[in-house]
Each structure stands twice: as structure tokens, then as C-alpha cells.
Motif scaffolding. Sequence first.
Motif, PDB file in Angstrom:
ATOM      1  N   TYR A   7     -38.592  45.354  31.204  1.00  0.00           N
ATOM      2  CA  TYR A   7     -39.380  46.658  31.233  1.00  0.00           C
ATOM      3  C   TYR A   7     -40.854  46.632  30.464  1.00  0.00           C
ATOM      4  CZ  TYR A   7     -35.334  48.989  33.675  1.00  0.00           C
ATOM      5  OH  TYR A   7     -34.384  49.402  34.475  1.00  0.00           O
ATOM      6  N   ARG A   9     -43.541  47.212  27.733  1.00  0.00           N
ATOM      7  CA  ARG A   9     -43.391  47.175  26.035  1.00  0.00           C
ATOM      8  C   ARG A   9     -42.345  46.495  25.639  1.00  0.00           C
ATOM      9  NH1 ARG A   9     -42.895  53.751  26.039  1.00  0.00           N
ATOM     10  NH2 ARG A   9     -42.459  53.282  23.906  1.00  0.00           N
ATOM     11  N   TYR A  11     -39.069  46.042  26.510  1.00  0.00           N
ATOM     12  CA  TYR A  11     -37.729  46.547  26.497  1.00  0.00           C
ATOM     13  C   TYR A  11     -37.007  45.946  27.456  1.00  0.00           C
ATOM     14  CZ  TYR A  11     -34.204  50.506  26.743  1.00  0.00           C
ATOM     15  OH  TYR A  11     -33.116  51.135  26.203  1.00  0.00           O
ATOM     16  N   SER A 189     -37.730  55.460  34.921  1.00  0.00           N
ATOM     17  CA  SER A 189     -37.106  55.569  33.466  1.00  0.00           C
ATOM     18  C   SER A 189     -37.847  56.597  32.722  1.00  0.00           C
ATOM     19  CB  SER A 189     -37.278  54.239  32.676  1.00  0.00           C
ATOM     20  OG  SER A 189     -36.911  54.461  31.195  1.00  0.00           O
ATOM     21  N   TYR A 191     -38.561  57.288  29.983  1.00  0.00           N
ATOM     22  CA  TYR A 191     -39.312  56.846  28.636  1.00  0.00           C
ATOM     23  C   TYR A 191     -40.250  55.763  29.029  1.00  0.00           C
ATOM     24  CZ  TYR A 191     -35.756  59.360  25.847  1.00  0.00           C
ATOM     25  OH  TYR A 191     -35.406  60.158  25.203  1.00  0.00           O
ATOM     26  N   LEU A 192     -39.842  54.753  29.885  1.00  0.00           N
ATOM     27  CA  LEU A 192     -40.719  53.540  30.196  1.00  0.00           C
ATOM     28  C   LEU A 192     -41.752  53.979  31.356  1.00  0.00           C
ATOM     29  CD1 LEU A 192     -38.026  50.960  29.098  1.00  0.00           C
ATOM     30  CD2 LEU A 192     -39.968  51.947  27.697  1.00  0.00           C
ATOM     31  N   ALA A 222     -32.765  51.513  32.432  1.00  0.00           N
ATOM     32  CA  ALA A 222     -33.351  51.801  31.182  1.00  0.00           C
ATOM     33  C   ALA A 222     -33.333  53.435  31.042  1.00  0.00           C
ATOM     34  CB  ALA A 222     -34.691  51.289  31.070  1.00  0.00           C
TER      35      ALA A 222
END
Length: 278
Positions: A7, A9, A11, A189, A191-192, A222
Motif C-alpha cells: 500500500y 507509504r 505499508y 483503507s 488510513y492509507l 489494510a
Amino acid sequence: MHFIEWYPRGYGVAFKIKEKLFETQSSYQRIEIYETEGFGKLLVLEGTVQLVEQGEESYHEPLVHPVMLAHPNPRKVLIIGGGDGGTLREVLKHKTVEKAIMVEIDEMVVEISKIYLGIDRGAFDDPRAEVVIGDGVEYIKRAEEKFDVIIIDSTDPVGPAKQLFSEEFYRHAYEVLNSEGILITQSGSVYLFTNELLDAYSAMKSVFDRVYYFSFPVIGYASPWSFLVGIKGSIDFEKIDMNRAKELELVYYDPERHETLFQMPKYVKELLEGKLKL
């Protein structure tokens, strides 16, 4: 051996793999099937996890049942995407459903899912089900019949699927809903894919009478994973039919705790409500 979906960054979500069972390139995407160590089979499209066999209900149940139970009488349902058959399976658990149309652009996903996954559990053969191979965006534009519920079971709101999260698409979807209708889409996601979530929320708010957002922990993604719900008419998404809910055999979504869906990280809620800027 392992499979990792990366993902933004840096992740990643990883699975230990026993073996690769199948790989091909369809007209639209690369399709892979793996056998994992602890979660059964894994379906991957263009390098992104679509589902794991043991735990796929953690995605399909919150995508389907909250909106189906919020609608007073969902008889006709349109599914965009969902070629693996999991969403169709959950929709057909509802006795009110007279017709469910699933529009999947990639016929090979349907055929491979039947052979290797079988998570539809007979849904493809249900007389109430109709599978249409075609472009969901074009189908919505040209649809002449009306639906009570529209479920967007697409890939992530980036790349080729991005038009499924556009204001134009939502306007067409709004038109093919009955006067009391409800639409749900997965939206990435929390956060992402926050920017993508905000963009989709803004597009949906410009079209629908009311828009709700919620999140759910999904195995293989995620998490927490976000979902957006658009309302046409007077449906209250915070209230569901508990009598119909008792007829369902569910594993992850708990109708008696429906209100817990709306838990969202404070900063994301403030972003969605315009109280905070990125």
C-alpha cells in the motif's frame, strides 16, 4: 514463500504461501490464485488482494447486510463487480429478494472463482440471480429498470476503478434507484486511502439525499476498511429490521451491534465533516 500487497507509504499486507495454484492474464487484468498457510485460498487481481477464503465474510457481510436490512423491502438488487460471487451469495440470503443482477466486466474472474474458490455456494445457479458480463459504468448509464439497492463491489478507488467513485457515476446510479433506494460502495483503507475516501464522500454528497460512512475490520485488507452509503428518499441507515436480521446466519457483522459500524477515527471523522483539513 510469501505474497505481499504493498500500500502507499510502504505499508504491506503479507501471507505465507504454500503454492501458487493458478495465474493468467485476462483481457483486463492479471489473475492469481494462491494456497495460503492459514487462510485457505487467496484471490489476487493485478497484485491486489481481493479475498482470502477463510475470512472473506468479514468483507462481504458488512458490504451487503447493513444496507439490505436498512431498506424496508429490498426486492431488486444490482451488484457492480463482485465476480467471485461472495456479494451475490449474501444478497440472496434475503428472502425479500426477487431479482439480483451482478454486472462483472471480467468473465474470467467469474469462471476462475467457480473453479478454484466456490465461495458463491450455489448463488450463480440461483434462479433469482442474473450474471451480466459487461462494464458496470455503461450498464448504469443505460439501465431502464429500477433497483432498491445498488452494491458497488469493485477494486480500490484508484486506477481503473476510479470512475466508479465519480460524481457522474453516482448521478446515474441515483437515477436507477427507486424513490426509496440505497447504494453502498467499499471506499478503501481508512488510513492509507484517506484522500480517496474524502473524494468519494464529497462526490456522493453532491448527489444523494444523505450519505453515511462506516468502517469495518476486513481480513486481508489494510484495515479498518471504509464504506460509503448513499440514500435516496427517507431511509434511515441507522435503523435496521431486526426481524429479518434474525433469519440470517452471520459470522462477522452483528445486527444487534449495528451502531458500532459508525466508529471512525476522530481525525478521519473531522476530515469527512470538514472540521479538519489535510
